[in-house]
Write a protein that holds these residues in place. Structure first.
Motif: not given
Length: 510
Positions: A304-309, A344-345, A356-361, A366-380
């Protein structure tokens, strides 16, 4: 004709309300009634996405399945997903509203949600013969009674008789029943029509004097004593359940050893139940570096809190240990938040999950993740990417669901792991996940991916082959769905024979 109702409340959290509600749903379903579960407000990190993309608590999903239904957010109109020690993301009718402190939620928001709760309950009562309602925590928490939207206020709303559940395995069951009833206002106390003693071990005949005492002391009949069990497969709703799971390394040498990281804010850990059920798998939850050992596979779960974990992994030395084992060729899989950690980040410009606005992974992909305001919730529905490095020969469609805030951008050194071709019922072509050149490290946003029986078996056979174990004729394909349904039936049989069901039906005036 409006549905008949019955409510399951407890003397405390984790006394077994959810599983007994599921049991009653299955029993009524077996008896030919149209039955639905309901819990107005649930607090859990284990959630699920319905067919229309709505998010709800997994406990009500289990109860819906036990009732022979597809889950609906009307069964859990308010979901609280903790983000910190005293704050939660509030999900209303399947959609995130905002993050609230406990104070702001109880003092300001809860009362405003009452009309939404009653409307959802009314819709269920208009569609079904029986609605089994679950409470939360204890109704005797006097500091919360004025803002209650989940316990006695719900019982009063539909005139539901209440069954009070106590956990005898933790001790103090008699005192907790008597104390709970003494702390209730007189009108609410009268709503408690039956007592259930749960998780009983030993000779029940020796407990009979206690039953007589309870009934004389409270004036409320004991509806039954449910024995303790740990051999019936029912998915857990709360991460408290994994605290009792073993974390010791090593097995008989003939099994695949899988270490799932026990993150402080772990979510959707039921993703790994199907793996744990495999007879050739030794699965353990690991929260310390010295317990990691040398597994065949490391799984970093959702959070639920990726950066803290992620910070937790670094502070405990687990991050370095994982990187070292990955360099040695140990397979590493990340699911959702765990997938994001592999990069990577990670950036959180809107402070969606953390201050925390930025942290190294972990730097394994070789990829980076940017958190958005909107949550994606969908069956796929998805397929393995055509040029996959680790599953190029697997072409069976996979199903699962997404719950995430982040958007991940791949670099030149990785390839996508999957292609989503159906999202929320619409045809799409979306790349998902990532994998390294060797195929030993990969991740995905798809929860429930190991519920796909053939895919799970394929992954395990690859790991066994890598370990030098025989994969021919050694394992039978286990149906996750059949195992679920068998578990609900076994649970219903146990509870049916433990409770006075004639009394339960009488309390509902049926």
């Amino acid at each position: 004709m409006p549905a008949k109702t019955i409510m399951v409340q407890g003397t405390a959290s984790h006394v077994g309300k959810s599983i007994l509600t599921a049991a009653l749903c299955r029993i009524f379903h077996q008896d030919g009634y149209r039955v639905a579960p309901f819990k107005s407000q649930n607090m859990a990190l284990n959630s699920f996405v319905t067919a229309d993309g709505s998010e709800m608590g997994r406990a009500q999903v289990v109860q819906a399945e036990a009732a022979g239904l597809l889950p609906s957010v009307d069964m859990n109109p308010v979901l609280l997903k903790p983000t910190g020690n005293a704050s939660s993301q509030v999900v209303v009718l399947g959609r995130p509203l905002d993050n609230y402190t406990a104070w702001d939620y109880h003092q300001d928001l809860a009362g405003k949600l009452w009309s939404i709760v009653t409307a959802a309950l009314d819709r269920l009562c208009g569609q079904f013969d029986i609605v089994v309602i679950e409470g939360a925590g204890s109704p005797a928490e006097v500091n919360l009674q004025d803002t209650d939207i989940v316990n006695m206020k719900v019982a009063r709303q539909v005139e539901a008789p209440v069954l009070l559940v106590a956990d005898i395995d933790r001790g103090g069951a008699l005192a907790s029943v008597v104390g709970t009833l003494e702390l209730l206002p007189p009108g609410d106390k009268e709503r408690v029509k039956g007592i259930i003693i749960n998780k009983f071990r030993g000779d029940i005949s020796l407990f009979q004097p206690a039953i007589s005492f309870l009934e004389q002391k409270t004036g409320v009949p004991v509806c039954g004593v449910v024995p303790f069990f740990d051999d019936i497969y029912i998915q857990d709703e709360d991460s408290v359940a994994i605290e009792s799971k073993h974390d010791h390394a090593g097995n008989d040498g003939g099994k695949v050893e899988i270490a799932v990281l026990r993150l402080p804010r772990i979510s959707n850990f039921t993703d790994f139940d199907p793996l744990e059920s495999e007879p050739d798998v030794h699965l353990r939850y690991v929260g310390r570096k010295d317990k990691l050992g040398q597994p065949d596979l490391i799984i970093i779960p959702g959070s639920k809190n990726t950066i803290e974990d992620l910070m937790y992994l670094k502070q405990t030395g687990l991050a370095g240990a994982i990187a070292r084992l990955a360099r040695q060729g140990v397979s590493v899989i990340g699911i959702c938040g765990g997938f994001q950690m592999l990069g990577r980040e990670l950036k959180d410009p809107y402070k969606t999950e953390s201050a925390i606005e930025k942290i190294s992974g972990l730097g394994l992909l070789d990829m980076q993740t940017i958190f958005a305001r909107e949550k994606v919730t969908s069956q796929v529905q998805a397929v393995v990417a055509e040029d996959s490095n680790f599953l190029s020969c697997y072409n069976t469609p996979l199903t699962g669901y997404e719950i995430h805030m982040g958007r991940t951008e791949l670099g030149t050194q990785v390839k996508p792991a999957f292609v989503i071709n159906i999202r929320s019922g619409c045809q799409v072509h979306l790349l998902d996940g990532a994998q390294n050149a060797a195929g030993s490290v990969w991740g995905t946003y798809i929860h429930g991916i190991f519920d796909n029986d053939a895919f799970r078996r394929h992954i395990l056979d690859m790991l066994k082959e890598k370990k030098g174990l025989n994969t021919v004729g050694q394992a039978v394909l286990i149906s996750t769905e059949q195992k679920k349904q068998a578990g609900y039936d076994r649970l219903a049989e146990l509870v049916r024979h433990s409770l006075d069901m004639q009394l339960v039906y009488k309390l509902m005036e049926m």
